[in-house]
Design a protein around this motif. Structure first.
Motif, PDB file in Angstrom:
ATOM      1  N   ILE A  36      12.206  -2.400   7.880  1.00 45.66           N
ATOM      2  CA  ILE A  36      11.616  -3.348   8.834  1.00 45.66           C
ATOM      3  C   ILE A  36      10.185  -3.661   8.436  1.00 45.66           C
ATOM      4  CG2 ILE A  36      10.793  -1.683  10.567  1.00 45.66           C
ATOM      5  CD1 ILE A  36      12.365  -5.096  11.375  1.00 45.66           C
ATOM      6  N   GLU A  37       9.507  -2.695   7.868  1.00 45.03           N
ATOM      7  CA  GLU A  37       8.132  -2.933   7.410  1.00 45.03           C
ATOM      8  C   GLU A  37       8.112  -4.033   6.348  1.00 45.03           C
ATOM      9  OE1 GLU A  37       4.257  -0.498   5.734  1.00 45.03           O
ATOM     10  OE2 GLU A  37       6.021   0.614   6.403  1.00 45.03           O
ATOM     11  N   ALA A  38       9.035  -3.973   5.404  1.00 48.33           N
ATOM     12  CA  ALA A  38       9.123  -5.009   4.373  1.00 48.33           C
ATOM     13  C   ALA A  38       9.546  -6.340   4.980  1.00 48.33           C
ATOM     14  CB  ALA A  38      10.115  -4.584   3.284  1.00 48.33           C
ATOM     15  N   SER A  39      10.419  -6.297   5.980  1.00 52.25           N
ATOM     16  CA  SER A  39      10.912  -7.521   6.620  1.00 52.25           C
ATOM     17  C   SER A  39       9.838  -8.232   7.421  1.00 52.25           C
ATOM     18  CB  SER A  39      12.081  -7.192   7.556  1.00 52.25           C
ATOM     19  OG  SER A  39      13.169  -6.695   6.828  1.00 52.25           O
ATOM     20  N   LEU A  40       8.868  -7.482   7.949  1.00 50.20           N
ATOM     21  CA  LEU A  40       7.817  -8.084   8.774  1.00 50.20           C
ATOM     22  C   LEU A  40       6.666  -8.656   7.968  1.00 50.20           C
ATOM     23  CD1 LEU A  40       7.559  -5.646  11.822  1.00 50.20           C
ATOM     24  CD2 LEU A  40       8.882  -7.754  11.598  1.00 50.20           C
TER      25      LEU A  40
ATOM     26  N   ARG B 268      17.702 -14.026   7.519  1.00 44.31           N
ATOM     27  CA  ARG B 268      18.127 -12.960   8.429  1.00 44.31           C
ATOM     28  C   ARG B 268      16.962 -12.141   8.967  1.00 44.31           C
ATOM     29  NH1 ARG B 268      22.312 -15.454   9.353  1.00 44.31           N
ATOM     30  NH2 ARG B 268      24.365 -14.694   8.796  1.00 44.31           N
ATOM     31  N   ARG B 269      15.755 -12.314   8.418  1.00 41.54           N
ATOM     32  CA  ARG B 269      14.593 -11.616   8.985  1.00 41.54           C
ATOM     33  C   ARG B 269      14.318 -12.078  10.410  1.00 41.54           C
ATOM     34  NH1 ARG B 269       9.782 -12.734   5.286  1.00 41.54           N
ATOM     35  NH2 ARG B 269      10.738 -14.782   5.442  1.00 41.54           N
ATOM     36  N   PHE B 270      14.832 -13.247  10.760  1.00 43.14           N
ATOM     37  CA  PHE B 270      14.605 -13.797  12.092  1.00 43.14           C
ATOM     38  C   PHE B 270      15.878 -13.796  12.926  1.00 43.14           C
ATOM     39  CE2 PHE B 270      11.480 -16.023   9.296  1.00 43.14           C
ATOM     40  CZ  PHE B 270      10.381 -15.291   9.716  1.00 43.14           C
ATOM     41  N   CYS B 271      16.791 -12.885  12.611  1.00 40.23           N
ATOM     42  CA  CYS B 271      18.063 -12.784  13.339  1.00 40.23           C
ATOM     43  C   CYS B 271      18.270 -11.357  13.838  1.00 40.23           C
ATOM     44  CB  CYS B 271      19.243 -13.167  12.434  1.00 40.23           C
ATOM     45  SG  CYS B 271      19.195 -14.860  11.835  1.00 40.23           S
ATOM     46  N   TRP B 272      18.639 -11.258  15.090  1.00 36.83           N
ATOM     47  CA  TRP B 272      18.940  -9.984  15.729  1.00 36.83           C
ATOM     48  C   TRP B 272      20.276 -10.127  16.441  1.00 36.83           C
ATOM     49  CZ3 TRP B 272      15.557  -5.670  15.984  1.00 36.83           C
ATOM     50  CH2 TRP B 272      14.301  -5.883  15.393  1.00 36.83           C
ATOM     51  N   ASP B 273      21.055  -9.053  16.481  1.00 38.92           N
ATOM     52  CA  ASP B 273      22.275  -9.040  17.276  1.00 38.92           C
ATOM     53  C   ASP B 273      22.063  -8.076  18.438  1.00 38.92           C
ATOM     54  OD1 ASP B 273      23.691 -10.935  15.845  1.00 38.92           O
ATOM     55  OD2 ASP B 273      24.637  -9.474  14.525  1.00 38.92           O
ATOM     56  N   LEU B 274      22.497  -8.517  19.629  1.00 42.57           N
ATOM     57  CA  LEU B 274      22.297  -7.750  20.863  1.00 42.57           C
ATOM     58  C   LEU B 274      23.638  -7.339  21.434  1.00 42.57           C
ATOM     59  CD1 LEU B 274      19.623 -10.008  22.627  1.00 42.57           C
ATOM     60  CD2 LEU B 274      19.283  -8.262  20.869  1.00 42.57           C
TER      61      LEU B 274
ATOM     62  N   CYS C  54      19.284  -7.972  11.922  1.00 38.45           N
ATOM     63  CA  CYS C  54      20.342  -8.302  10.968  1.00 38.45           C
ATOM     64  C   CYS C  54      19.943  -8.059   9.521  1.00 38.45           C
ATOM     65  CB  CYS C  54      20.782  -9.760  11.146  1.00 38.45           C
ATOM     66  SG  CYS C  54      21.608 -10.065  12.712  1.00 38.45           S
ATOM     67  N   HIS C  55      18.672  -8.135   9.206  1.00 33.82           N
ATOM     68  CA  HIS C  55      18.216  -7.983   7.819  1.00 33.82           C
ATOM     69  C   HIS C  55      18.043  -6.517   7.427  1.00 33.82           C
ATOM     70  CE1 HIS C  55      16.403  -9.538   4.159  1.00 33.82           C
ATOM     71  NE2 HIS C  55      15.346  -8.759   4.331  1.00 33.82           N
ATOM     72  N   SER C  56      17.446  -5.720   8.299  1.00 33.35           N
ATOM     73  CA  SER C  56      17.058  -4.348   7.943  1.00 33.35           C
ATOM     74  C   SER C  56      17.867  -3.258   8.649  1.00 33.35           C
ATOM     75  CB  SER C  56      15.584  -4.130   8.280  1.00 33.35           C
ATOM     76  OG  SER C  56      15.390  -4.170   9.687  1.00 33.35           O
ATOM     77  N   ARG C  57      18.602  -3.623   9.677  1.00 34.47           N
ATOM     78  CA  ARG C  57      19.326  -2.708  10.566  1.00 34.47           C
ATOM     79  C   ARG C  57      18.371  -1.879  11.433  1.00 34.47           C
ATOM     80  NH1 ARG C  57      23.361   2.310  10.561  1.00 34.47           N
ATOM     81  NH2 ARG C  57      21.602   3.056  11.708  1.00 34.47           N
ATOM     82  N   TYR C  58      17.123  -2.308  11.560  1.00 30.27           N
ATOM     83  CA  TYR C  58      16.205  -1.663  12.498  1.00 30.27           C
ATOM     84  C   TYR C  58      16.815  -1.796  13.897  1.00 30.27           C
ATOM     85  CZ  TYR C  58      11.969  -0.398  15.022  1.00 30.27           C
ATOM     86  OH  TYR C  58      11.064   0.224  15.848  1.00 30.27           O
TER      87      TYR C  58
END
Length: 167
Positions: A161-165, A26-32, A48-52
């Motif tokens: 998001i920092e941890a996700s990146l 999910r670190r590579f998934c975004w919902d638009l 999707c992973h962090s809610r950023y």
């Protein structure tokens, strides 16, 4: 990288429903999603992973024709304003791979997207109507403690998001 389009965004773009995604990370998934702020159509993107979350304000009609490019520009601007180095942003985009348009990534993810939208609406005093990029609004939304799919408990999405990146 998968960009999941909500049903309202699919209708707005006059697109048939895309396929379901297959990315398990999910670190590579975004919902638009398309939202209206002060009478203008805007892009709402939620990790999707962090809610950023980031917002692109008053997106012109022609830019909607290429959602991946609109997304990449918005993500780069938002992460840069949040203090991420260009090399880190580039490394994330490179690790994420080719962009695929998909359906949204699940009920929980969409529930968190809806909560992010509520936060955007409640913080619209941070909106800068003179700019497509919204660093102050993004900061305010991402500074609020929230829940998300990729982490337990409450914490600001800006920290997550920092941890996700970190790849």
């Amino acid at each position: 990288m998968e960009l999941g389009l909500t049903f309202p965004l699919q209708r707005f773009l006059h697109q048939k429903p895309p396929p379901y995604g297959s990315e398990s990370d999910r670190r590579f998934c975004w919902d638009l999603h398309v939202i209206e702020l002060r009478g203008h159509n805007c892009l709402l993107a939620v990790h999707c992973h962090s809610r950023y979350t980031f917002v692109r304000f008053d997106v012109p009609g022609l830019l909607w024709a290429d959602p991946p490019a609109l997304f990449r520009t918005g993500l780069s601007d938002s992460l840069a304003a949040a203090g991420f180095a260009p090399a880190q942003i580039s490394a994330y985009l490179q690790a994420a791979g080719k962009v695929q348009i998909t359906r949204t990534h699940g009920r929980r993810e969409v529930a968190f997207l809806n909560r992010a939208w509520d936060d955007v609406l409640s913080l619209d005093t941070c909106l800068d109507i003179a700019s497509a990029a919204q660093p102050m609004l993004d900061w305010a939304v991402n500074a609020r403690p929230s829940r998300c799919v990729g982490f337990e408990g409450l914490a600001p999405a800006a920290e997550r998001i920092e941890a996700s990146l970190k790849l």
